[in-house]
Scaffold this active site. Sequence first.
Site, PDB file in Angstrom:
ATOM      1  N   LYS A 111      35.810  31.236  56.202  1.00  0.00           N
ATOM      2  CA  LYS A 111      36.359  29.875  56.075  1.00  0.00           C
ATOM      3  C   LYS A 111      35.921  28.998  57.246  1.00  0.00           C
ATOM      4  CE  LYS A 111      40.195  31.131  53.104  1.00  0.00           C
ATOM      5  NZ  LYS A 111      41.556  31.698  53.096  1.00  0.00           N
ATOM      6  N   LYS A 190      29.846  33.589  44.121  1.00  0.00           N
ATOM      7  CA  LYS A 190      31.211  33.866  43.661  1.00  0.00           C
ATOM      8  C   LYS A 190      31.847  32.565  43.142  1.00  0.00           C
ATOM      9  CE  LYS A 190      35.799  34.330  45.245  1.00  0.00           C
ATOM     10  NZ  LYS A 190      36.799  34.023  46.155  1.00  0.00           N
ATOM     11  N   LYS A 193      37.176  27.838  43.791  1.00  0.00           N
ATOM     12  CA  LYS A 193      37.620  26.441  43.783  1.00  0.00           C
ATOM     13  C   LYS A 193      36.918  25.663  44.888  1.00  0.00           C
ATOM     14  CE  LYS A 193      42.219  28.077  42.733  1.00  0.00           C
ATOM     15  NZ  LYS A 193      42.664  29.093  43.717  1.00  0.00           N
TER      16      LYS A 193
HETATM   17  P1  ADP Z   1      39.480  30.615  44.954  1.00  0.00           P
HETATM   18  O1  ADP Z   1      38.429  31.389  45.690  1.00  0.00           O
HETATM   19  O2  ADP Z   1      38.935  29.987  43.743  1.00  0.00           O
HETATM   20  O3  ADP Z   1      40.219  29.649  45.849  1.00  0.00           O
HETATM   21  P2  ADP Z   1      41.880  32.204  45.149  1.00  0.00           P
HETATM   22  O4  ADP Z   1      41.541  32.539  46.557  1.00  0.00           O
HETATM   23  O5  ADP Z   1      43.046  31.320  44.907  1.00  0.00           O
HETATM   24  O6  ADP Z   1      40.567  31.638  44.427  1.00  0.00           O
HETATM   25  O7  ADP Z   1      42.063  33.525  44.324  1.00  0.00           O
HETATM   26  C1  ADP Z   1      43.129  33.859  43.439  1.00  0.00           C
HETATM   27  C2  ADP Z   1      42.881  35.237  42.867  1.00  0.00           C
HETATM   28  O8  ADP Z   1      41.723  35.215  42.038  1.00  0.00           O
HETATM   29  C3  ADP Z   1      42.599  36.301  43.931  1.00  0.00           C
HETATM   30  O9  ADP Z   1      43.125  37.518  43.486  1.00  0.00           O
HETATM   31  C4  ADP Z   1      41.118  36.338  44.003  1.00  0.00           C
HETATM   32  O10 ADP Z   1      40.656  37.578  44.477  1.00  0.00           O
HETATM   33  C5  ADP Z   1      40.750  36.105  42.541  1.00  0.00           C
HETATM   34  N1  ADP Z   1      39.450  35.459  42.421  1.00  0.00           N
HETATM   35  C6  ADP Z   1      39.126  34.199  42.739  1.00  0.00           C
HETATM   36  N2  ADP Z   1      37.856  33.918  42.462  1.00  0.00           N
HETATM   37  C7  ADP Z   1      37.345  35.067  41.948  1.00  0.00           C
HETATM   38  C8  ADP Z   1      36.055  35.444  41.460  1.00  0.00           C
HETATM   39  N3  ADP Z   1      35.056  34.592  41.430  1.00  0.00           N
HETATM   40  N4  ADP Z   1      35.876  36.693  41.030  1.00  0.00           N
HETATM   41  C9  ADP Z   1      36.895  37.563  41.051  1.00  0.00           C
HETATM   42  N5  ADP Z   1      38.123  37.273  41.487  1.00  0.00           N
HETATM   43  C10 ADP Z   1      38.349  36.052  41.925  1.00  0.00           C
END
Ligand code: ADP
Length: 323
Positions: A111, A190, A193
């Site tokens: 981050k 990956k 958001k």
């Molecule tokens: P983002 O990276 O979009 O902000 P979050 O950190 O809020 O997503 O993740 C919420 C959940 O979804 C977590 O359990 C995270 O590991 C899973 N997750 C988010 N993006 C992915 C992805 N591209 N592939 C697999 N799991 C994901």
Amino acid sequence: MARILSGIQPSGTLHIGNYFAMMKKMIEFQDKHELFCFIVNYHAMTSLHDPKELAENTLAAAMDFLALGLDPDRCHFWTQSDVPEVTELTWILGCHTSLGLLERSHSYKDKLARGLTASCGLFTYPVLMAADILLYQANIIPVGKDQKQHIEITRDIAERFNLVYGETFVLPEPLISDDIAVVPGIDGQKMSKSYGNTINIFEEEGTLKKKVMKIKTDSTPVEDPKDPDTCTLFALYRLFADENTLAGLRERYVKGGLGYGVVKKELLGLIRDYFAPFRERRAALEKDRGAVAEILKKGAEKTRAVAAVTLDLVRERTGLRYF
Ligand code: ADP
Ligand code: TRP
């Protein structure tokens, strides 16, 4: 019966990576296990400082979960900040967490590399997450692969606490499916958001089409054989297709003569069909936001009762309860 817990950040609109790695599994678990599912708005505050957006995303995440089938009567469903006990436990755990443990966090380092401000909250993010998990004595934590280290940190903190004060916390295990450990975004990184590469769960029709057509592919000519195992388009297709369809697509890739445009059109149809049954309910919830907020408030009340039991024990063990 296992106690299963996971949270999702309302830092943006929820996407199919969130859905397949976390939300879908959580919704399936509500039938067989004790489920704790929540929207982690304190965590989102480490990256989002727009009050309207935070509030809007929180409610939207709740509507997404409910539309997709989460039943608040069969689980604990709430917003993190509505159970303030978690911040008390965060402080207590923070006093038992070494700086070194947090300094090793990949997520923190990533981050920072992406330009987020190194706030105290961002640094102690894993302690808040440990409090989220330990407060409810959860055994199993369904997450994507990127969260594995956070669960390990939680275990380290719990072990240390148990060693000092006697058995207090359950040690949680992460639950990560290998096949969907990382859902790629339309650019092949990956899906996240924060990378602007998402396909959202309730994507508007026109945008959905545009995004699917933009999925990054290599420049192999149509007539040549293609490699399904390194292809972002194939990785997304497999989330929606049944086994036979997927095996068929694999053959078509290897044989050659297949254009990516054709696969994209098929994928578009699959995504549309997959989420179509949930759209009506999502629209109905959107029209009754008050009811959604009420569901979250009730969920928080129910959850606070569980939090109080753990916190009581922690206060007793640590000497915070002095009489
Ligand atoms: P983002 O990276 O979009 O902000 P979050 O950190 O809020 O997503 O993740 C919420 C959940 O979804 C977590 O359990 C995270 O590991 C899973 N997750 C988010 N993006 C992915 C992805 N591209 N592939 C697999 N799991 C994901
Ligand atoms: N850090 C998690 C993420 O970004 C969200 C989260 C917060 C969480 N608290 C949690 C996940 C507790 C599981 C359990 O995805």
